[in-house]
Design an enzyme around this catalytic site. Structure first.
Site, short mmCIF file in Angstrom:
data_model
loop_
_atom_site.label_atom_id
_atom_site.label_comp_id
_atom_site.label_asym_id
_atom_site.label_seq_id
_atom_site.Cartn_x
_atom_site.Cartn_y
_atom_site.Cartn_z
N LYS A 99 31.91 16.40 49.54
CA LYS A 99 32.52 15.06 49.55
C LYS A 99 32.40 14.45 50.95
O LYS A 99 32.10 15.17 51.92
CB LYS A 99 33.98 15.14 49.11
N ARG A 151 50.54 16.54 45.94
CA ARG A 151 49.58 15.46 46.13
C ARG A 151 49.03 15.07 44.77
O ARG A 151 49.40 14.05 44.24
CB ARG A 151 48.47 15.93 47.10
N HIS A 160 45.26 23.34 44.61
CA HIS A 160 44.76 23.22 45.98
C HIS A 160 45.85 23.66 46.94
O HIS A 160 47.02 23.30 46.77
CB HIS A 160 44.37 21.76 46.23
N ARG A 204 36.13 26.84 46.24
CA ARG A 204 35.60 25.54 46.70
C ARG A 204 35.64 25.56 48.23
O ARG A 204 36.72 25.53 48.82
CB ARG A 204 36.48 24.38 46.20
N TYR A 263 37.71 -0.85 79.53
CA TYR A 263 38.82 -1.71 79.09
C TYR A 263 40.16 -1.19 79.60
O TYR A 263 40.46 0.01 79.49
CB TYR A 263 38.89 -1.76 77.57
N CYS A 308 34.81 2.76 74.32
CA CYS A 308 34.62 1.42 73.75
C CYS A 308 34.02 1.55 72.34
O CYS A 308 33.78 2.64 71.86
CB CYS A 308 33.69 0.59 74.62
N MET A 309 33.72 0.40 71.73
CA MET A 309 33.19 0.47 70.37
C MET A 309 31.81 1.16 70.33
O MET A 309 31.53 1.94 69.43
CB MET A 309 33.08 -0.94 69.77
N ASP A 310 30.98 0.85 71.33
CA ASP A 310 29.61 1.38 71.30
C ASP A 310 29.25 2.21 72.53
O ASP A 310 28.10 2.67 72.64
CB ASP A 310 28.59 0.21 71.27
C1 LIG Z 1 40.54 19.78 46.37
C2 LIG Z 1 39.79 20.34 47.53
N1 LIG Z 1 39.22 21.54 47.41
C3 LIG Z 1 38.53 22.10 48.42
C4 LIG Z 1 38.40 21.45 49.63
C5 LIG Z 1 37.64 22.12 50.74
O1 LIG Z 1 38.44 22.37 51.85
P1 LIG Z 1 37.84 23.15 53.13
O2 LIG Z 1 36.96 22.18 53.84
O3 LIG Z 1 39.02 23.49 53.94
O4 LIG Z 1 37.10 24.31 52.60
C6 LIG Z 1 39.00 20.21 49.81
C7 LIG Z 1 38.91 19.52 51.10
O5 LIG Z 1 39.72 18.82 51.59
C8 LIG Z 1 39.72 19.62 48.72
O6 LIG Z 1 40.31 18.44 48.83
#
Ligand SMILES: Cc1ncc(COP(=O)(O)O)c(C=O)c1O
Length: 408
Positions: free
Chosen positions: A46, A146, A175, A231, A278, A325-327
């Site tokens: 992701k 969450r 999670h 995961r 700045y 700064c921004m850049d």
């Molecule tokens: C639902 C879920 N599973 C797994 C992960 C993976 O986490 P990590 O990068 O700590 O392995 C995340 C990351 O935020 C997550 O939101």
């Protein structure tokens, strides 16, 4: 060519990231060896693979032992399908009503956090004329507070999902809120709640094939928690989930696979009393020199790193002076270096000799009071990412998109 030669030969935007696909492939292989054989390995890609680039990281992960990839948004999943990724894609975040058809049409495995959502998803499956049911994973909130259904509602939620012929309840997940702290009490409680949900489902005669709970911190510390899938994001990218949690494999076998580079574009003479950038928050105490580096907060160099962090110029530590700064960012030029432009800057390195003097991601995160995840996901799309495999530049990602130079 080694990574340094790739850096030296790059003629594009002077600020760029190097992504070492060999290091990443090794990380995936080491993680796969560590994960219990009966569990699937889902690599979390992701947020554009935590800023490293979803397409190359997903492809490399799947070629080196990962079974599944996970994304947070429908767009992220669609990007992977369009790039030809045919593995299961676990869609972990919520979607808008108008996105359901895309998620269904692209055969994503959808995480269910509430039951009303199942009606709309099932309708979309019908209307899309899908013949096979869509895979879904039910998420249970075992303590993070969450997303997910509450544990006491899990059996009813599972039954409801199973009542839709358009959906196939393939997974049950939760999670961890705190698997990356030294005191594992909270994670242990979540495991106990999850196990109880599994037991309740069993009593109700419901067997969900893929049960999963571990993020990287859980995965690398507790093989007994791997269940049917893990995961992993940050560990797979070669960064420890927290400084007290070692990565699997031989020491040094898993490596941080991204580094961020730039160059000196101006050497600025500074007289005593000159205020820099700045707000003039840094004032030269003596005659010295600043080094202008074309990276700013719009590239991912967080403004909160102003005056507290450092980079390396030609291998020598150079503190950030004044506000980012921004850049642009200004460094204090080390006294031993010449007053020339085009000297090499490492913004954060991978800890190797070649990138000495620069903080690693973990060190920079500590300096910035943040976590490595935030630093790498902040790297902007306008920063070219150079993908290196077997000493060759094999792909680039920039504002023109992702381009491969040879098959990967
Ligand atoms: C639902 C879920 N599973 C797994 C992960 C993976 O986490 P990590 O990068 O700590 O392995 C995340 C990351 O935020 C997550 O939101």
């Amino acid at each position: 060519m080694n990574l340094q030669e790739i850096v030296d030969q790059w003629q594009g935007r002077p600020t760029f990231a190097i992504v070492d696909l060999d290091a990443f492939a090794t990380n995936v292989q080491v993680m796969r060896r560590w994960i219990v054989p009966e569990a699937k390995y889902c690599v979390v890609v992701k947020a554009n693979a935590y800023g490293l680039g979803a397409i190359p990281m997903a492809k490399t992960a799947l070629q080196n032992g990962a079974d599944i990839v996970a994304v947070a948004t429908v767009d992220e999943g669609a990007q992977l399908r369009r790039a030809g990724i045919s593995s299961d894609i676990l869609l972990m975040g919520p979607m808008g009503a108008a996105e359901k058809d895309l998620a269904v049409g692209m055969d994503m495995t959808v995480v269910m956090n509430d039951i009303p959502f199942a009606y709309g998803l099932a309708r979309s499956v019908r209307e899309n004329g899908r013949t096979k049911p869509l895979k879904v994973h039910l998420k249970v909130d075992t303590g993070m507070r969450r997303m997910g259904v509450m544990p006491e509602d899990a059996v009813a939620a599972a039954r409801k999902i199973m009542s839709f012929p358009e959906l196939r309840l393939e997974g049950l997940m939760t999670h961890f809120a705190s698997a990356d702290v030294e005191d594992m009490t909270s994670a242990e409680k979540q495991v106990a709640v999850f196990d109880q949900v599994v037991a309740d489902l069993e009593v109700a005669g419901i067997d969900i094939p893929i049960k999963h709970m571990c993020n990287s911190a859980g995965t690398v510390q507790h093989q007994d928690w791997h269940k049917d899938m893990v995961r992993s994001g940050i560990a797979t990218y070669g960064v420890r989930p927290a400084p007290h949690i070692p990565l699997p494999g031989e020491p040094g076998e898993m490596k941080q696979c991204i580094s961020l580079h730039s160059t000196v574009t101006r050497v600025i003479p500074l007289a005593p009393g000159d205020a820099v950038s700045y707000g003039g928050t840094w004032v030269a105490p003596v005659e010295t020199r600043g080094a202008l580096v074309p990276i700013g907060y719009a590239d991912g160099e967080l403004r909160s790193l102003s005056n507290v962090s450092h980079m390396a110029i030609e291998g020598q530590k150079a503190p950030v002076i004044g506000r980012v700064c921004m850049d642009q960012t200004i460094l204090r030029m080390p006294a031993s270096l010449p007053s020339t432009t085009r000297q090499r800057v490492v913004v954060f390195g991978n800890g190797t000799e070649e990138q000495a003097g620069a903080p690693t991601l973990e060190e920079l995160a500590e300096i910035g009071c943040t976590i490595p995840h935030e630093l790498i996901t902040s790297i902007a799309p306008r920063v070219p990412k150079l993908y290196v495999r077997e000493g060759k530049l094999v792909a680039i990602s920039d504002l023109d998109g992702y381009r491969e130079y040879q098959r990967s």
